[in-house]
Motif scaffolding. Structure first.
Motif, short mmCIF file in Angstrom:
data_model
loop_
_atom_site.label_atom_id
_atom_site.label_comp_id
_atom_site.label_asym_id
_atom_site.label_seq_id
_atom_site.Cartn_x
_atom_site.Cartn_y
_atom_site.Cartn_z
N GLY A 137 -9.57 -5.57 -22.41
CA GLY A 137 -10.58 -6.47 -22.97
C GLY A 137 -11.99 -6.07 -22.64
O GLY A 137 -12.92 -6.88 -22.78
N GLY A 138 -12.19 -4.84 -22.22
CA GLY A 138 -13.53 -4.37 -21.87
C GLY A 138 -14.48 -4.35 -23.05
O GLY A 138 -15.66 -4.66 -22.91
N ALA A 139 -13.99 -3.99 -24.23
CA ALA A 139 -14.86 -3.94 -25.40
C ALA A 139 -15.38 -5.33 -25.75
O ALA A 139 -16.55 -5.49 -26.11
N GLU A 140 -14.53 -6.34 -25.66
CA GLU A 140 -14.97 -7.70 -25.92
C GLU A 140 -16.00 -8.14 -24.89
O GLU A 140 -16.99 -8.82 -25.22
N LEU A 141 -15.78 -7.77 -23.63
CA LEU A 141 -16.76 -8.08 -22.59
C LEU A 141 -18.10 -7.40 -22.90
O LEU A 141 -19.16 -8.03 -22.81
N ALA A 142 -18.05 -6.13 -23.26
CA ALA A 142 -19.28 -5.41 -23.59
C ALA A 142 -20.02 -6.12 -24.72
O ALA A 142 -21.24 -6.30 -24.67
N ALA A 143 -19.27 -6.53 -25.74
CA ALA A 143 -19.89 -7.21 -26.87
C ALA A 143 -20.53 -8.52 -26.45
O ALA A 143 -21.63 -8.87 -26.91
N ARG A 144 -19.88 -9.27 -25.57
CA ARG A 144 -20.45 -10.55 -25.11
C ARG A 144 -21.78 -10.35 -24.43
O ARG A 144 -22.65 -11.23 -24.46
N HIS A 145 -21.96 -9.21 -23.79
CA HIS A 145 -23.22 -8.93 -23.09
C HIS A 145 -24.20 -8.17 -23.98
O HIS A 145 -25.24 -7.71 -23.49
N GLY A 146 -23.89 -8.03 -25.27
CA GLY A 146 -24.79 -7.32 -26.16
C GLY A 146 -24.96 -5.86 -25.81
O GLY A 146 -26.06 -5.29 -25.94
N ALA A 147 -23.88 -5.22 -25.36
CA ALA A 147 -23.94 -3.83 -24.91
C ALA A 147 -24.40 -2.90 -26.03
O ALA A 147 -24.05 -3.09 -27.20
N LEU A 148 -25.16 -1.88 -25.65
CA LEU A 148 -25.53 -0.84 -26.60
C LEU A 148 -24.29 -0.15 -27.14
O LEU A 148 -24.21 0.15 -28.34
N SER A 149 -23.32 0.11 -26.25
CA SER A 149 -22.13 0.84 -26.69
C SER A 149 -20.95 0.49 -25.81
O SER A 149 -21.08 0.03 -24.68
N ASP B 35 -32.41 3.63 -17.34
CA ASP B 35 -32.69 2.93 -18.59
C ASP B 35 -31.58 1.94 -18.94
O ASP B 35 -31.79 1.04 -19.76
N ALA B 36 -30.39 2.13 -18.35
CA ALA B 36 -29.25 1.27 -18.66
C ALA B 36 -28.29 1.29 -17.48
O ALA B 36 -28.42 2.09 -16.55
N VAL B 37 -27.30 0.40 -17.55
CA VAL B 37 -26.26 0.28 -16.52
C VAL B 37 -24.90 0.40 -17.20
O VAL B 37 -24.66 -0.19 -18.26
N ASP B 38 -24.01 1.16 -16.59
CA ASP B 38 -22.67 1.40 -17.13
C ASP B 38 -21.65 1.06 -16.05
O ASP B 38 -22.00 0.90 -14.87
N ALA B 39 -20.39 0.96 -16.44
CA ALA B 39 -19.29 0.73 -15.49
C ALA B 39 -18.02 1.29 -16.11
O ALA B 39 -17.92 1.48 -17.33
N PHE B 40 -17.03 1.55 -15.27
CA PHE B 40 -15.72 2.02 -15.70
C PHE B 40 -14.76 0.85 -15.58
O PHE B 40 -14.36 0.47 -14.47
N CYS B 41 -14.41 0.23 -16.71
CA CYS B 41 -13.52 -0.92 -16.73
C CYS B 41 -12.10 -0.42 -16.98
O CYS B 41 -11.73 -0.12 -18.12
N GLU B 42 -11.32 -0.31 -15.91
CA GLU B 42 -9.98 0.28 -16.03
C GLU B 42 -9.17 -0.11 -14.80
O GLU B 42 -9.73 -0.49 -13.77
N GLY B 43 -7.85 0.00 -14.89
CA GLY B 43 -6.99 -0.36 -13.78
C GLY B 43 -7.26 0.45 -12.53
O GLY B 43 -7.06 -0.05 -11.41
N ILE B 44 -7.73 1.69 -12.66
CA ILE B 44 -8.02 2.52 -11.50
C ILE B 44 -9.48 2.37 -11.05
O ILE B 44 -9.92 3.07 -10.15
N ALA B 45 -10.20 1.45 -11.69
CA ALA B 45 -11.62 1.28 -11.34
C ALA B 45 -11.96 -0.20 -11.18
O ALA B 45 -11.64 -0.79 -10.13
N PHE B 46 -12.56 -0.85 -12.19
CA PHE B 46 -13.04 -2.22 -12.04
C PHE B 46 -12.52 -3.11 -13.16
O PHE B 46 -12.36 -2.68 -14.29
N SER B 47 -12.27 -4.37 -12.80
CA SER B 47 -11.71 -5.34 -13.73
C SER B 47 -12.79 -5.91 -14.65
O SER B 47 -13.99 -5.77 -14.41
N VAL B 48 -12.34 -6.59 -15.69
CA VAL B 48 -13.26 -7.27 -16.60
C VAL B 48 -14.12 -8.27 -15.84
O VAL B 48 -15.33 -8.37 -16.07
N GLU B 49 -13.50 -9.03 -14.94
CA GLU B 49 -14.25 -10.04 -14.18
C GLU B 49 -15.31 -9.40 -13.30
O GLU B 49 -16.44 -9.91 -13.18
#
Length: 418
Positions: free
Chosen positions: A250-262, A209-223
């Motif tokens: 800056g993951g929260a700002e990225l999420a907001a730019r994409h209209g993230a649910l949360s 129903d949705a797609v998530d990611a782990f935006c963190e130094g030990i996982a994936f970058s904002v880009e």
């Protein structure tokens, strides 16, 4: 008024609607028909011409919306008990992950487990949540990190709803949870596999129903997450993000730019991220179980979230490593004691705001006419008792789409006042 299937009377209602604490109606009634709430209000205002097929006296018990656990990793293989012991000796979570533990440790066990085993163990965890009054749960993948195992985990999550008709299940594809061992040092190559192969397959099969990611130094970058979310939105899938848990990227700002649910976790969230979430309508999902288990010291900026009107959901983050917490009621208590939420905020966090974090705010999360009749009836009189009494499980019964489910507890409906 037409006939209705069921009328519940003699209940204290915490509707969780409106701005008053809990949306309380002291002596209330609820009419249910066709699996939906037909009428909600004070018993004194009950329409005289309503003709219920069945009436149940609730004996002064508390009636709330069914609880919503909007962030779990319910399907996994194996365990990570050794990491609990390591953390007690002072080894931080990030160091455990760099040593090959953490998420990657669960990947090996999950890849080795067949679908029936995954379904069996996840079903046991789901029953624990149901006993806490949960009627809707989100289940993420993310412990396969290759297409076939991700499919298997998502299929198991979908089948949970079939095996447990008393719980609604929403599934989230979390292929970008970590970089698997076979792609070590090649996160861009792995992300390309997620975007080009895994995501289209999951979407075409209707597994998420949705797609998530782990935006963190030990996982994936904002880009990197930006590329994934662009692809997900192109396929018509909602997005949500593990953001600012261990550092501010800056993951929260990225999420907001994409209209993230949360955006979820948010311990290191700053005011720019809060403002972006407020403007986008992105829900902040707080996960005090992980904060507690990892013995973190920086809590999410609750005061800033309040100031800017960002809705705050609360969830267990149930997973094998950083939050092996099998109780949403315990989590609500932790949200108050560790993060400073009020009991009203905590309960809204597991009802109306959690529903919104899953894109279900128009369907569940409050007691209002027209919504699904997903309810929890408790052997207490006041909502604060659900948050304050750590370890208590006062559930009398749950209703999903208007049907009582007594499978995980003593579901006596009629009886003396609590």
């Amino acid at each position: 008024m037409p006939r209705c299937d069921l009328l519940l009377t003699g209940a204290h209602l915490a509707t969780m609607a409106g701005s008053e604490p809990y949306g309380l109606i002291d002596d209330g009634a609820v009419a249910i028909d066709g699996g939906r709430l037909l009428w909600v209000g004070a018993a004194a205002d009950l329409p005289a011409d309503l003709e219920p097929r069945r009436t149940v006296e609730c004996g002064g018990r508390l009636l709330t919306p069914g609880l919503v656990d909007c962030h779990t990793h319910l399907v996994w293989g194996g365990d990570r008990l050794d990491e609990f012991e390591l953390r007690l000796t002072g080894v931080p979570y990030e160091e455990i992950a760099r040593r090959g533990g953490g998420i990657v440790s669960s990947v090996k066990a999950t890849r080795a487990a067949d679908e029936e085993e995954l379904l069996r163990t996840a079903g046991r965890r789901l029953r624990a949540l149901a006993a806490d009054g949960v009627t809707t749960v989100e289940v993420k993948s993310g412990y396969g990190l290759e297409l076939e195992t991700e499919r298997r985990c998502l299929r198991a999550a979908r089948r949970l709803a079939e095996r447990s008709p008393g719980v609604r299940v929403r599934t989230t594809f979390l292929g970008a949870h970590a970089v698997p061992p076979e792609f070590k040092g090649r996160s861009d190559d792995y992300l390309a596999t997620v975007i080009d192969e895994m995501l289209p397959a999951v979407a075409s099969e209707g597994l998420a129903d949705a797609v998530d990611a782990f935006c963190e130094g030990i996982a994936f970058s904002v880009e990197q997450v930006d590329r994934l979310f662009t692809a997900a939105r192109d396929l018509g899938l909602s997005v949500k993000l593990h953001a600012e848990q261990l550092s501010l990227l800056g993951g929260a700002e990225l999420a907001a730019r994409h209209g993230a649910l949360s955006a979820d976790h948010l311990e290191y969230l700053d005011e720019a991220g809060v403002r972006a979430m407020a403007e986008a309508g992105t829900v902040a999902v707080l996960l005090p179980g992980a904060f507690y288990m990892l013995r973190e010291e920086q809590a999410p900026p609750v005061a800033l979230l309040r100031q800017h009107g960002v809705p705050m959901a609360v969830a267990t983050d149930l997973n094998p490593g950083s939050s092996p917490v099998h109780s949403l009621l315990v989590t609500l208590n932790l949200a108050c004691l560790l993060f400073g939420l009020t009991p009203d905020e905590a309960l809204r966090g597991a009802t109306c705001h959690a529903a919104r974090a899953l894109g279900l705010g128009d369907e569940i999360g409050t007691l209002e006419a027209g919504k699904a009749a997903d309810l929890a009836l408790w052997d207490v009189r006041t909502p604060a008792a659900l948050v304050a009494n750590l370890g208590d499980r006062p559930l009398a019964t749950r209703f999903v789409a208007g049907r009582a489910d007594d499978s995980a507890f003593d579901g006596r409906l009629d009886g003396a006042r609590p």
